[in-house]
Write an enzyme that holds these catalytic residues in place. Structure first.
Site, PDB file in Angstrom:
ATOM      1  N   GLY A  20       0.826  -1.210   0.000  1.00 53.09           N
ATOM      2  CA  GLY A  20       0.000   0.000   0.000  1.00 53.09           C
ATOM      3  C   GLY A  20       0.852   1.248   0.000  1.00 53.09           C
ATOM      4  CE  LYS A  21       1.875   5.613  -4.355  1.00 53.57           C
ATOM      5  NZ  LYS A  21       3.124   4.903  -3.953  1.00 53.57           N
ATOM      6  CG  ASN A  23       1.804   9.341   6.373  1.00 54.31           C
ATOM      7  OD1 ASN A  23       0.970  10.052   5.824  1.00 54.31           O
ATOM      8  ND2 ASN A  23       1.534   8.619   7.450  1.00 54.31           N
ATOM      9  CG  PHE A  24       7.029  10.713   4.076  1.00 56.42           C
ATOM     10  CD1 PHE A  24       7.445   9.837   5.047  1.00 56.42           C
ATOM     11  CD2 PHE A  24       6.538  11.950   4.463  1.00 56.42           C
ATOM     12  CE1 PHE A  24       7.373  10.160   6.382  1.00 56.42           C
ATOM     13  CE2 PHE A  24       6.467  12.275   5.795  1.00 56.42           C
ATOM     14  CZ  PHE A  24       6.881  11.392   6.770  1.00 56.42           C
ATOM     15  N   GLY A  25       5.859   7.357   0.991  1.00 56.44           N
ATOM     16  CA  GLY A  25       6.489   6.150   0.453  1.00 56.44           C
ATOM     17  C   GLY A  25       5.492   5.017   0.349  1.00 56.44           C
ATOM     18  CB  VAL A  27       4.526  -0.388   2.780  1.00 55.53           C
ATOM     19  CG1 VAL A  27       5.099  -1.472   3.675  1.00 55.53           C
ATOM     20  CG2 VAL A  27       4.598   0.963   3.497  1.00 55.53           C
ATOM     21  CG  ASP A 140      -2.699   9.300  10.303  1.00 52.64           C
ATOM     22  OD1 ASP A 140      -2.060   8.978   9.288  1.00 52.64           O
ATOM     23  OD2 ASP A 140      -3.935   9.484  10.304  1.00 52.64           O
TER      24      ASP A 140
END
Ligand SMILES: CC(C)(Nc1nc(-c2c[nH]c3ncc(Cl)cc23)ncc1F)C(=O)NCC(F)(F)F
Length: 295
Positions: A20-21, A23-25, A27, A140
């Site tokens: 998945g996507k 925060n800043f990157g 995985v 978050d």
């Protein structure tokens, strides 16, 4: 403490699939297989997209944050992998096979009991209690950022927005509105960009609402808030509308068939004055008592 695997060699990290996507990157699921016989461990590898230098600093902070957290209810840090001549780096974490909590609860909505949801809620509280002892604010907390290790264990993950509290203050003030999703934020975050353990408690109340709505998208916090705001959102930003509604004591409605005591616990987390909100240690005791009473 550096685990035996602090440094991962890129040549032994075998890509399996995209997770998945974050925060800043993005995985990826990989197998770390130095023996080359597929007996290596599965790991989640968060690759940094070095598009902005600020991301690199933030990424280093995320690695630093995760590497010092040791708790059964927080996703384990495994190490880092430097690649392309240390130009880019990746964060290596344990892989949790059951995926994120929102997907798990929705998939298993027909056979997941109140007791099991309360067990997950108590584990999240304990993870957050531990985070608080390290003076971290998650910022978050949401069902999508909780991972499921097995049918009776969940862990807090995605520390991309986590901040450490200053030594002399119990809150962290963001210089400008951050990228936290509005509908999980406490009023003081919306109005003053003030984040604290108490604003994490507010978000925990939203996670309880997600859980007891079985993470049904038609009842998700964003949709319910936008319905209340009304589609004709005039010039005032959504954040202002939401802040006004909360100031006028509007709150998310009880999910269908939600046990009354669970809804009143959510309402406690959504106390307007952050000083009056319960602590995570108080919440984990209350949730554990509910699990006992539910026998
Ligand atoms: C961006 C990413 C990859 N998204 C997902 N991870 C995993 C997922 C499944 N198993 C995992 N094990 C470890 C990790 Cl870090 C992620 C996963 N499953 C589904 C995802 F969309 C993620 O990091 N989400 C935040 C998290 F869920 F981790 F709090």
């Amino acid at each position: 403490s550096t685990s035996q695997h602090d440094q991962f060699e890129e040549r032994y990290l075998c890509y399996i699939s995209h997770l998945g996507k974050g925060n800043f990157g993005c995985v990826e699921l990989c197998r770390y297989d130095p023996l080359g016989d597929n007996t290596g461990e599965l790991v989640a590898v968060k690759k940094l997209q070095p598009n902005k230098v600020s991301n690199l600093e933030d990424f280093h902070k995320e690695v630093k944050t995760l590497s010092v957290l040791h708790c059964d209810y927080i996703v384990k840090y495994r190490g880092v992998c430097y690649s392309a001549g240390r130009l880019s780096m990746s964060l290596v974490m344990e892989y949790l096979p059951y995926g994120s909590l929102n997907g798990y609860v929705w998939t298993n909505r027909h056979n997941i009991t109140t007791r099991r949801m309360l067990l997950f809620a108590s584990q999240i509280c304990k993870g957050m209690e531990y985070l608080q002892t390290q003076r971290y604010v998650h910022r978050d907390l949401a069902a999508r950022n909780i991972l499921v290790a097995n049918d009776s264990l969940v862990k807090i993950a995605d520390f991309g927005l986590t901040k450490v509290l200053p030594f002399d203050k119990e809150y962290y003030r963001l210089s400008q509105p951050g990228q936290s999703p509005l509908f999980w934020l406490a009023p003081e975050c919306l109005n003053e960009n003030k984040f604290s353990n108490k604003s994490d408690v507010w978000s925990f109340g939203i996670v309880l609402h997600e859980l007891f709505s079985y993470c049904d998208n038609s009842f998700n916090p964003k949709r319910l808030c936008l319905q209340e705001i009304g589609q004709n959102v005039q010039g005032t930003s959504i954040s202002m509308h939401l802040a006004n509604m909360l100031a006028n004591n509007w709150r998310l409605p009880a999910p269908p068939n939600c046990p009354p005591k669970v809804y009143s616990l959510m309402k406690e987390c959504w106390t307007y004055d952050f000083d009056q909100r319960p602590t995570f240690s108080h919440l984990s005791k209350k949730v554990e008592n509910m699990i006992q009473d539910d026998r």
